[in-house]
Design a protein around this motif. Structure first.
Motif, mmCIF file in Angstrom:
data_model
loop_
_atom_site.group_PDB
_atom_site.id
_atom_site.type_symbol
_atom_site.label_atom_id
_atom_site.label_comp_id
_atom_site.label_asym_id
_atom_site.label_seq_id
_atom_site.Cartn_x
_atom_site.Cartn_y
_atom_site.Cartn_z
ATOM 1 N N VAL A 166 0.699 -1.153 -0.021
ATOM 2 C CA VAL A 166 0.150 -0.032 0.112
ATOM 3 C C VAL A 166 0.898 1.255 0.123
ATOM 4 C CG1 VAL A 166 -1.512 1.424 1.308
ATOM 5 C CG2 VAL A 166 -1.833 -0.882 1.090
ATOM 6 N N VAL B 56 -6.277 5.977 -4.544
ATOM 7 C CA VAL B 56 -7.006 4.488 -4.092
ATOM 8 C C VAL B 56 -7.016 3.554 -5.089
ATOM 9 C CG1 VAL B 56 -9.343 3.863 -3.187
ATOM 10 C CG2 VAL B 56 -8.600 6.045 -2.520
ATOM 11 N N LEU B 57 -7.426 4.060 -6.503
ATOM 12 C CA LEU B 57 -7.391 2.932 -7.520
ATOM 13 C C LEU B 57 -6.179 2.688 -7.688
ATOM 14 C CD1 LEU B 57 -9.826 4.862 -10.089
ATOM 15 C CD2 LEU B 57 -10.435 2.892 -8.590
ATOM 16 N N SER C 260 -5.405 -0.054 -4.904
ATOM 17 C CA SER C 260 -6.471 -1.149 -5.170
ATOM 18 C C SER C 260 -6.037 -2.049 -6.138
ATOM 19 C CB SER C 260 -7.710 -0.784 -5.543
ATOM 20 O OG SER C 260 -8.415 -0.432 -4.385
ATOM 21 N N LEU D 82 -4.408 -6.131 -5.905
ATOM 22 C CA LEU D 82 -5.056 -7.111 -6.728
ATOM 23 C C LEU D 82 -4.029 -7.880 -7.572
ATOM 24 C CD1 LEU D 82 -7.535 -8.459 -8.056
ATOM 25 C CD2 LEU D 82 -7.586 -6.662 -9.709
ATOM 26 N N THR E 108 -12.731 5.150 3.211
ATOM 27 C CA THR E 108 -12.566 4.264 1.946
ATOM 28 C C THR E 108 -13.744 3.741 1.452
ATOM 29 O OG1 THR E 108 -10.313 3.437 3.043
ATOM 30 C CG2 THR E 108 -11.155 1.984 1.460
ATOM 31 N N ALA F 102 -13.763 -1.284 -4.984
ATOM 32 C CA ALA F 102 -13.179 -0.571 -6.178
ATOM 33 C C ALA F 102 -12.582 -1.689 -7.123
ATOM 34 C CB ALA F 102 -11.849 0.249 -5.457
ATOM 35 N N GLY G 247 -7.737 -5.815 -2.583
ATOM 36 C CA GLY G 247 -7.718 -5.078 -3.633
ATOM 37 C C GLY G 247 -9.282 -4.490 -4.267
ATOM 38 N N LEU G 248 -10.189 -5.588 -4.159
ATOM 39 C CA LEU G 248 -11.466 -5.577 -4.493
ATOM 40 C C LEU G 248 -12.396 -4.886 -3.555
ATOM 41 C CD1 LEU G 248 -12.059 -9.036 -6.187
ATOM 42 C CD2 LEU G 248 -11.713 -6.732 -7.365
ATOM 43 N N PRO H 129 -11.779 -2.243 -0.514
ATOM 44 C CA PRO H 129 -10.827 -1.565 0.168
ATOM 45 C C PRO H 129 -10.895 -1.416 1.618
ATOM 46 C CG PRO H 129 -11.419 -0.355 -1.913
ATOM 47 C CD PRO H 129 -12.428 -1.619 -1.752
ATOM 48 N N ALA I 246 -8.644 -3.847 3.250
ATOM 49 C CA ALA I 246 -7.311 -3.373 3.237
ATOM 50 C C ALA I 246 -7.156 -2.239 4.218
ATOM 51 C CB ALA I 246 -6.926 -2.793 1.924
#
Length: 456
Positions: A32, A50-51, A54, A58, A220, A224, A328-329, A331, A334
């Motif tokens: 991260v 953020v993207l 993520s 992933l 968050t 995502a 990753g999918l 957030p 995470a």
């Protein structure tokens, strides 16, 4: 080293989850942090950062699973965690400030072929890493990343009055003490889970002390999805050259990580194995550039977890890959891991990183005791630690060489490899080296923490 679970063993589902969770928690901070720092440094808006995070989680999960389980000729089939490496950090920021995200993705894409091409010559590369050289490399991996744990404990810029304040040091010491206590006093799966138990205990203590920032949870989104080719790609020759040099560092570090894992897993790592591992590493970074994620590399801290836990099961780490994909999918998942205070990570990091150095020392003990090998070890370790402890030694070097040698692992590895090639050795030493010490007393992660009790 006696293993609780061997390479191809599958622990019970419940145990597998907790063992996988500690690998995920140990790696997610680094995965991260790289996109977070890069995105912030080049001025990306929060939603795009953020993207980027993520997508990196992933990709890390998918490449981790590929390395653990393998797909045809790709993947080393060892319990290796892959993620966004700090080795790329300075280069990514530099490229991003001049070329933007498109320049980063283009340079990462082209540079990844350095690793892919190198993978096809690993039979030759393996010959450059006899026991004495491998021991130097693995020891340096553990020693040179110890400052990461120290910075986690400090949890502030160097020189800041709040750096390593007493509450932070206490939190790190408490987490470390829990890991040691569980490793020594408990047995089986509980002892193997000492890292995650230490993290959990440290987290609860941090909550009690008011040292946990829960803001990332509320900030968050729940879901995502990555956006492939979001920024496109541009190809700058200087950026590609600089990135390619960093990938050369990754090749050296990955080789050391794979060998350390092989030692911890009681598995001989052949040139073919290294080829599959490096191919997975390189193709993983190629895929990352398509998915608008950071390039990936093997995570040394997870090598340490294998050593301290005695769990060599690649299925455990494969499940860690699944957890990273979910992070990753989703957030929010995470974000919870991100809230673990850095001093807690620093405390358990002392054990994880120290265990890597211990694995390297064990390899050095197995090498032939000769004046020649002593020179290889001493100069290799000293040169690697020199640039780690005093980076200004390189201040007058050209930028490209500075980029190459700033890594103590790379500098020490090159020194050890070159000396091993040029220093003459007698036939008796070569025979001893080929023989290598096979009758070593059995050492477990647990027994290494216990006092000598006369073999009882």
């Amino acid at each position: 080293m006696k293993l609780l679970y061997k390479l191809d063993e599958k622990p019970p589902y419940g145990i597998t989850f907790f063992l996988a969770l500690q690998h995920m928690l140990a790696s997610i901070g680094g995965i991260v942090t790289v996109p977070l720092i890069v995105g912030g440094s080049i001025g990306l808006p929060p939603n795009e950062i953020v993207l980027l995070i993520s997508a990196s989680l992933l990709v890390s999960g998918l490449v981790t699973m590929t390395q653990c389980f393998g797909i045809g000729p790709v993947g080393i089939r060892l319990p290796v965690v892959m993620g966004a490496s700090f080795a790329f950090l300075g280069t990514l920021i530099g490229i991003g400030k001049t070329e933007g995200m498109a320049g980063i993705m283009g340079a990462a894409f082209v540079g990844s072929f350095v690793v892919i091409i190198a993978s096809f010559y690993m039979d030759h590369v393996k010959k450059l890493f006899p026991t004495v050289v491998s021991g130097v490399v693995v020891t340096l991996i553990g020693l040179t990343i110890l400052p990461v744990a120290m910075n986690w404990i400090g949890d502030a810029p160097a020189g800041d009055p709040s750096f390593a304040s007493l509450p932070k040091v206490f939190l790190a010491f408490f987490s470390l003490a829990v890991v040691i206590f569980v490793s020594v006093r408990c047995k089986g799966a509980i002892a193997a889970s000492s890292i995650v138990i230490g993290l959990a205990a440290g987290y609860l203590m941090a909550l009690a002390l008011g040292m946990v920032d829960l803001q990332p949870l509320s900030d968050t989104n729940w879901v995502a999805m990555p956006e492939p080719f979001k920024y496109g790609m541009t190809f700058s020759i200087p950026a590609i050259i600089t990135m390619s040099l960093v990938y050369l560092v990754v090749v050296a570090e990955a080789t050391g990580d794979f060998m350390a894992l092989g030692s911890n897993c009681h598995t001989e790592v052949s040139g073919k194995d290294l080829k599959r591992g490096l191919l997975g590493d390189g193709l993983g970074s190629t895929f990352a550039s398509f998915m608008t994620a950071m390039p990936v590399a093997s995570f040394s801290q997870n090598v340490g977890i294998v050593g301290i836990s005695g769990v060599a099961s690649r299925f455990v780490v494969g499940i860690s890959g699944v957890l990273l994909i979910l992070a990753g999918l989703f957030p929010k998942f995470a974000a919870l891991a991100i809230t673990v205070p850095k001093p807690v990570l620093g405390g358990v990091g002392f054990v994880m990183f120290g265990m890597i150095a211990y694995a390297g020392i064990r390899m050095l003990v197995q090498a032939t005791d000769s004046r020649r090998n002593a020179l290889v070890v001493c100069v290799g370790l000293a040169s690697g630690m020199a640039v780690t402890l005093e980076p200004n030694l390189l201040q007058h070097f050209p930028d490209d060489l500075k980029m190459l040698f700033h890594s103590g692992i790379t500098t020490g590895t090159l020194s050890a490899v070159i000396l091993n090639l040029v220093l003459p050795s007698s036939k008796s030493e070569e025979a001893d080296e080929a023989d290598e010490v096979k009758e070593q007393p059995e050492v477990t992660a647990k027994s290494s923490l216990l006092p000598n009790r006369g073999g009882k």
